[in-house]
Design a protein around this motif. Sequence first.
Motif: not given
Length: 498
Positions: A55-59, A64-77, A338-344
């Motif tokens: 949820q870091m939301g960075d470039i 894009a690396t992580g969620c640009p809208i900073y979703n509270l991912i661990p919480e809703w997981n 990691w944690p860059e977007y994976p170009h695979v």
Amino acid sequence: MGKITGFIDYEREEADERNLLKRTGDWDEYDAPFSDEVLSRQGARCMDCGTPFCQMGDIINGAATGCPIYNLIPEWNDLVYRGQWKEALARLTKTNNFPEFTGRVCPAPCEGSCTVAISDPAVAIKSIERTIIDKGFANGWITPRIPKNRTDKSIAIVGSGPAGLASADQLNQAGHAVTVYERADRAGGLLTYGIPNMKLDKAIVSRRINLLEQEGIKFVTNTEVGKDISADELTSRYDSVIICTGAQKQRDLSIEGSNADGIHFAMDYLTASTKSLLDSVYNLDECLNVKGKDVIVIGGGDTGADCIATALRQNCNSVIQFGKHPKPPLVRNESNMWPEYPHVFTVEYAHKEATAKFGADPRQYCIRTKRFVSDENGAVKELHTIEMKKSKDGSGKFIFKEIPGTEKVWPAQVVFIAIGFEGPELQVLNQFRINTSMRKVDAKYGDFATNIEKVFAAGDARRGQSLIVWAINEGREVARKVDHYLMGSSVLPSYLET
């Protein structure tokens, strides 16, 4: 974190997909949702990291690396793991206006930055997100939120894509009167006409538009600024205007023979195909009908893949996709850690379908189209290509060199150009006399103000071609700035100030 060893005990599971060949006979969404049991296990894989990079939301390195809208991912997981779906919905919608869109069409940079993904497949964040919101609608938990108090301020938003919709939603909840102008006959922007139905069912888009209307937002379609209404009229009628027209100027391929009949921009094709479906016409003009034809898509991205899937459903004779870059590696290389977007290497839904129908992956890598050749009637009949080698020059810059002896001729009666977008179309910007820079609206991120008083800009028009999550980010942020501009302070949340 309810399952301390979840990431050890459970492996990543992928959503079920409908039969590859059968689904190309219709326009329904191609995948099926997870069961609650499977999603509970997938939620348990989340480690609730001390620093949740998802949820870091960075470039980083332009991606894009992580969620640009900073979703509270661990919480809703964790809430999904515990079966607390309604609570999970509350956490999800705290940061995301439209999870039903992002859960289907976002490329999920959050998963690329998942800590589990350092050595194992990432947590199935995107699938969990989609199921949370789908359950919310199915169980009636999502109802119109009518603002209790109204201000005397009014805002016009030009463009009804994700940035425009997000800003409209936020400003309406702040109590302002919001009117969204859209030049197409339906609201939704590229959500409606740029993404095929099998990826994002249009009933899902219209459901959200209807909900926003019930909450008080007014949509004015078939209205183009500069043609049906002037920029001066908008600025005089409303207290503020937000430009969210996207970056819809398609990049052209100007080479020998490119004026031949049968060569089209990809977005024109996807728009016409979706409109045909929604209007219940189910056919296209002859120039865009690929039934029985050899199709080549130039451009290796998602838009090109969507053209493949659309052509398959129209019973093309063959389909090939050209990309200029080499085939990606199966695992991250040292320059893409990691944690860059994976170009695979990945296989999208369209590539799976084409492989099932024609027996081979439709993608061709490191290909340059040299020229188009027409028949006696001026219609394209073939493409001439050459293979390329990607390398670095003395300064470390990537360059492409043609490989002699690799020339090839490809038959094609239809060609779609899907090599990206240059930026926003200038007609609307010129109407407002807005300054541009680097083919984008000249408005600073975080401020969003243009050179014209009370006119703001957000989304791809300001940012350039980008992801749906960045559009939502900018839509929410510009709403806060406009609210502050109109009221002297803002009641709206901000990703930048929390």
